[in-house]
Motif scaffolding. Structure first.
Motif, PDB file in Angstrom:
ATOM      1  N   ALA A 115       9.079  -7.637  31.415  1.00  0.00           N
ATOM      2  CA  ALA A 115       7.652  -7.496  31.112  1.00  0.00           C
ATOM      3  C   ALA A 115       7.136  -6.088  31.410  1.00  0.00           C
ATOM      4  CB  ALA A 115       6.846  -8.548  31.859  1.00  0.00           C
ATOM      5  N   GLN A 116       7.933  -5.087  31.055  1.00  0.00           N
ATOM      6  CA  GLN A 116       7.500  -3.697  31.150  1.00  0.00           C
ATOM      7  C   GLN A 116       6.785  -3.315  29.852  1.00  0.00           C
ATOM      8  OE1 GLN A 116       8.503  -1.992  34.343  1.00  0.00           O
ATOM      9  NE2 GLN A 116       8.637  -4.214  34.524  1.00  0.00           N
ATOM     10  N   SER A 117       6.196  -2.130  29.830  1.00  0.00           N
ATOM     11  CA  SER A 117       5.487  -1.685  28.636  1.00  0.00           C
ATOM     12  C   SER A 117       5.715  -0.197  28.428  1.00  0.00           C
ATOM     13  CB  SER A 117       3.984  -1.964  28.756  1.00  0.00           C
ATOM     14  OG  SER A 117       3.291  -1.418  27.657  1.00  0.00           O
ATOM     15  N   GLU A 118       5.954   0.172  27.167  1.00  0.00           N
ATOM     16  CA  GLU A 118       6.158   1.587  26.851  1.00  0.00           C
ATOM     17  C   GLU A 118       4.845   2.312  26.562  1.00  0.00           C
ATOM     18  OE1 GLU A 118       9.417   2.814  27.290  1.00  0.00           O
ATOM     19  OE2 GLU A 118       9.300   0.777  28.121  1.00  0.00           O
ATOM     20  N   SER A 119       3.749   1.587  26.519  1.00  0.00           N
ATOM     21  CA  SER A 119       2.448   2.195  26.270  1.00  0.00           C
ATOM     22  C   SER A 119       1.416   1.600  27.224  1.00  0.00           C
ATOM     23  CB  SER A 119       2.001   1.963  24.825  1.00  0.00           C
ATOM     24  OG  SER A 119       0.665   2.400  24.628  1.00  0.00           O
ATOM     25  N   ARG A 120       0.712   2.454  27.942  1.00  0.00           N
ATOM     26  CA  ARG A 120      -0.291   1.963  28.901  1.00  0.00           C
ATOM     27  C   ARG A 120      -1.467   1.301  28.205  1.00  0.00           C
ATOM     28  NH1 ARG A 120       1.689   6.569  31.623  1.00  0.00           N
ATOM     29  NH2 ARG A 120       2.294   6.115  33.786  1.00  0.00           N
ATOM     30  N   THR A 121      -1.816   1.798  27.033  1.00  0.00           N
ATOM     31  CA  THR A 121      -2.997   1.300  26.334  1.00  0.00           C
ATOM     32  C   THR A 121      -2.651   0.394  25.158  1.00  0.00           C
ATOM     33  OG1 THR A 121      -3.063   3.279  24.929  1.00  0.00           O
ATOM     34  CG2 THR A 121      -4.335   3.334  26.972  1.00  0.00           C
ATOM     35  N   GLY A 122      -1.380   0.347  24.780  1.00  0.00           N
ATOM     36  CA  GLY A 122      -0.984  -0.376  23.580  1.00  0.00           C
ATOM     37  C   GLY A 122      -1.057   0.532  22.369  1.00  0.00           C
ATOM     38  N   VAL A 123      -0.162   0.318  21.427  1.00  0.00           N
ATOM     39  CA  VAL A 123      -0.091   1.140  20.211  1.00  0.00           C
ATOM     40  C   VAL A 123      -0.781   0.382  19.075  1.00  0.00           C
ATOM     41  CG1 VAL A 123       1.430   2.344  18.603  1.00  0.00           C
ATOM     42  CG2 VAL A 123       2.121   2.062  21.009  1.00  0.00           C
ATOM     43  N   PRO A 124      -1.797   0.961  18.436  1.00  0.00           N
ATOM     44  CA  PRO A 124      -2.425   0.274  17.309  1.00  0.00           C
ATOM     45  C   PRO A 124      -1.382  -0.077  16.243  1.00  0.00           C
ATOM     46  CG  PRO A 124      -3.674   2.234  17.921  1.00  0.00           C
ATOM     47  CD  PRO A 124      -2.395   2.298  18.689  1.00  0.00           C
ATOM     48  N   VAL A 125      -1.536  -1.218  15.604  1.00  0.00           N
ATOM     49  CA  VAL A 125      -0.575  -1.643  14.586  1.00  0.00           C
ATOM     50  C   VAL A 125      -0.375  -0.555  13.535  1.00  0.00           C
ATOM     51  CG1 VAL A 125      -0.243  -3.235  12.655  1.00  0.00           C
ATOM     52  CG2 VAL A 125      -0.847  -4.117  14.908  1.00  0.00           C
ATOM     53  N   LYS A 126      -1.447   0.099  13.138  1.00  0.00           N
ATOM     54  CA  LYS A 126      -1.322   1.149  12.131  1.00  0.00           C
ATOM     55  C   LYS A 126      -0.363   2.246  12.596  1.00  0.00           C
ATOM     56  CE  LYS A 126      -4.026   4.537   9.502  1.00  0.00           C
ATOM     57  NZ  LYS A 126      -3.382   4.154   8.222  1.00  0.00           N
ATOM     58  N   ARG A 127      -0.528   2.705  13.846  1.00  0.00           N
ATOM     59  CA  ARG A 127       0.334   3.758  14.373  1.00  0.00           C
ATOM     60  C   ARG A 127       1.752   3.243  14.599  1.00  0.00           C
ATOM     61  NH1 ARG A 127       2.575   8.368  14.202  1.00  0.00           N
ATOM     62  NH2 ARG A 127       3.194   9.270  16.211  1.00  0.00           N
ATOM     63  N   TRP A 128       1.870   2.011  15.085  1.00  0.00           N
ATOM     64  CA  TRP A 128       3.174   1.390  15.302  1.00  0.00           C
ATOM     65  C   TRP A 128       3.980   1.392  14.013  1.00  0.00           C
ATOM     66  CZ3 TRP A 128       4.690  -4.297  15.126  1.00  0.00           C
ATOM     67  CH2 TRP A 128       5.827  -4.546  15.878  1.00  0.00           C
ATOM     68  N   CYS A 129       3.318   1.088  12.914  1.00  0.00           N
ATOM     69  CA  CYS A 129       3.989   1.059  11.614  1.00  0.00           C
ATOM     70  C   CYS A 129       4.251   2.467  11.082  1.00  0.00           C
ATOM     71  CB  CYS A 129       3.161   0.254  10.615  1.00  0.00           C
ATOM     72  SG  CYS A 129       3.122  -1.532  10.968  1.00  0.00           S
ATOM     73  N   GLU A 130       3.383   3.411  11.397  1.00  0.00           N
ATOM     74  CA  GLU A 130       3.619   4.794  10.971  1.00  0.00           C
ATOM     75  C   GLU A 130       4.896   5.347  11.591  1.00  0.00           C
ATOM     76  OE1 GLU A 130      -1.009   6.380  10.363  1.00  0.00           O
ATOM     77  OE2 GLU A 130       0.116   6.882  12.179  1.00  0.00           O
ATOM     78  N   ILE A 131       5.094   5.100  12.878  1.00  0.00           N
ATOM     79  CA  ILE A 131       6.268   5.628  13.584  1.00  0.00           C
ATOM     80  C   ILE A 131       7.556   5.147  12.928  1.00  0.00           C
ATOM     81  CG2 ILE A 131       7.561   5.571  15.761  1.00  0.00           C
ATOM     82  CD1 ILE A 131       4.809   5.387  17.182  1.00  0.00           C
ATOM     83  N   ALA A 132       7.595   3.884  12.540  1.00  0.00           N
ATOM     84  CA  ALA A 132       8.801   3.304  11.957  1.00  0.00           C
ATOM     85  C   ALA A 132       8.820   3.372  10.432  1.00  0.00           C
ATOM     86  CB  ALA A 132       8.941   1.851  12.401  1.00  0.00           C
ATOM     87  N   SER A 133       7.786   3.962   9.829  1.00  0.00           N
ATOM     88  CA  SER A 133       7.675   3.997   8.364  1.00  0.00           C
ATOM     89  C   SER A 133       7.844   2.598   7.776  1.00  0.00           C
ATOM     90  CB  SER A 133       8.700   4.963   7.755  1.00  0.00           C
ATOM     91  OG  SER A 133       8.387   6.294   8.079  1.00  0.00           O
ATOM     92  N   SER A 134       7.132   1.658   8.363  1.00  0.00           N
ATOM     93  CA  SER A 134       7.262   0.259   7.956  1.00  0.00           C
ATOM     94  C   SER A 134       6.747   0.017   6.550  1.00  0.00           C
ATOM     95  CB  SER A 134       6.498  -0.642   8.939  1.00  0.00           C
ATOM     96  OG  SER A 134       6.870  -0.389  10.270  1.00  0.00           O
ATOM     97  N   GLY A 135       5.708   0.768   6.161  1.00  0.00           N
ATOM     98  CA  GLY A 135       5.120   0.602   4.846  1.00  0.00           C
ATOM     99  C   GLY A 135       3.880  -0.276   4.880  1.00  0.00           C
ATOM    100  N   ALA A 136       3.041  -0.119   3.860  1.00  0.00           N
ATOM    101  CA  ALA A 136       1.755  -0.819   3.810  1.00  0.00           C
ATOM    102  C   ALA A 136       1.926  -2.326   3.711  1.00  0.00           C
ATOM    103  CB  ALA A 136       0.929  -0.304   2.634  1.00  0.00           C
ATOM    104  N   GLU A 137       2.915  -2.774   2.940  1.00  0.00           N
ATOM    105  CA  GLU A 137       3.117  -4.214   2.779  1.00  0.00           C
ATOM    106  C   GLU A 137       3.508  -4.858   4.106  1.00  0.00           C
ATOM    107  OE1 GLU A 137       5.898  -7.342   0.213  1.00  0.00           O
ATOM    108  OE2 GLU A 137       5.784  -5.231  -0.377  1.00  0.00           O
ATOM    109  N   ALA A 138       4.399  -4.204   4.848  1.00  0.00           N
ATOM    110  CA  ALA A 138       4.809  -4.742   6.151  1.00  0.00           C
ATOM    111  C   ALA A 138       3.646  -4.738   7.125  1.00  0.00           C
ATOM    112  CB  ALA A 138       5.966  -3.920   6.710  1.00  0.00           C
ATOM    113  N   GLU A 139       2.834  -3.680   7.098  1.00  0.00           N
ATOM    114  CA  GLU A 139       1.680  -3.619   7.993  1.00  0.00           C
ATOM    115  C   GLU A 139       0.716  -4.769   7.710  1.00  0.00           C
ATOM    116  OE1 GLU A 139      -2.160  -0.790   9.084  1.00  0.00           O
ATOM    117  OE2 GLU A 139      -0.430   0.111   8.074  1.00  0.00           O
ATOM    118  N   ARG A 140       0.468  -5.047   6.439  1.00  0.00           N
ATOM    119  CA  ARG A 140      -0.412  -6.165   6.083  1.00  0.00           C
ATOM    120  C   ARG A 140       0.174  -7.487   6.573  1.00  0.00           C
ATOM    121  NH1 ARG A 140      -1.156  -3.075   1.263  1.00  0.00           N
ATOM    122  NH2 ARG A 140       0.566  -4.171   0.254  1.00  0.00           N
ATOM    123  N   ALA A 141       1.474  -7.648   6.419  1.00  0.00           N
ATOM    124  CA  ALA A 141       2.131  -8.889   6.841  1.00  0.00           C
ATOM    125  C   ALA A 141       2.069  -9.053   8.356  1.00  0.00           C
ATOM    126  CB  ALA A 141       3.576  -8.896   6.356  1.00  0.00           C
TER     127      ALA A 141
END
Length: 260
Positions: A190-216
């Motif tokens: 139960a550790q965390s790599e982000s003190r504040t949490g990563v917004p889903v939008k930014r989380w998906c940007e880092i991994a280049s998840s794509g718009a469809e995956a972000e919506r899902a």
């Protein structure tokens, strides 16, 4: 090899990612391990090399970065050159490491093992590289003991990155280490790599998840029971969700008599 091909294309994302550059768990790892002055350190599945390079100020005798993606290794060399750090790089998978037995005092791997195809083999290989008394330290995405929560976690991770294999529970990690012959003095869940949490939008940007995956991902989070989101440390503010990048940290020590 699909994961290495994918990461070759997004290597720059990882070089600049705030999640990968530093984290509370990385800080805790340094505090727990202590200085590595004069020791040989190997960063396996290093990505852009942030964890391995974080040991440079401690003046290790040898610093090696290993990854199957050539562009990730190019990022390591660039970041090292910018900081005046001497680093060796090797293109290889965690399951087949091109080094002699007992070559290193410390082997580390962070935010990568959930991509490994054969975890027992990877842990065995990393253990093989350790000198007696050497340590293996892993920080990786953590699975959940509750099957329903774990299923949600896995679904989110697969949407975020389709090369994800599995997030293992803390008990499973301890088992991998012990099966490889390591003593396990440190195991923190139960550790965390982000003190504040990563917004889903930014989380998906880092991994280049794509718009469809972000919506899902957003749709899946919206329909998930609140207690399941809370169990994964995911919080909601307005219409945005914040991902803690939930991890565990495990440190194993190779017995002085070698692996039994």
């Amino acid at each position: 090899m699909l994961s290495s091909q994918r990461f070759d294309k997004i290597a720059e994302n990882f070089a600049t990612s705030e999640v990968h550059r530093s984290s509370p768990t990385m800080e805790a790892l340094h505090e727990t391990l202590g200085p590595q002055t004069g020791r040989a350190v190997c960063d396996v599945a290093c990505g852009a090399g942030h964890l391995g390079l974080s040991f440079a100020d401690e003046l290790p005798a040898r610093l090696v970065a290993v990854d199957p993606a050539p562009n990730m290794l190019a990022s390591v060399r660039r970041l090292a050159a910018e900081r005046g750090i001497t680093v060796e790089t090797a293109e290889a998978r965690a399951e087949e490491l091109p080094f002699a037995d007992a070559s290193f005092d410390l082997v580390v791997s962070r935010l990568a093992p959930h991509h490994f195809g054969d975890m027992p083999q990877a842990v065995s290989e990393m253990t093989r590289l350790l000198r007696p008394g050497g340590r293996l330290a892993v920080i990786d995405l953590e699975g959940h003991e509750d099957p329903a929560v774990d299923a949600l976690n896995h679904e989110l991770e697969m949407l975020h990155d389709p090369t994800h294999v599995r997030s293992y529970t803390l008990d499973e990690w301890i088992g991998f280490f012990q099966d490889a012959g390591l003593n396990v003095p440190v195991a923190r869940g139960a550790q965390s790599e982000s003190r504040t949490g990563v917004p889903v939008k930014r989380w998906c940007e880092i991994a280049s998840s794509g718009a469809e995956a972000e919506r899902a991902i957003r749709a899946r989070l919206a329909e998930a029971p609140a207690r399941h989101r809370e169990a994964l440390g995911i919080r909601q503010e307005g219409e945005e969700y914040f991902i803690p990048v939930r991890t565990c940290m495990v440190i194993g020590v190779k017995p002085l008599g070698g692996v039994r």
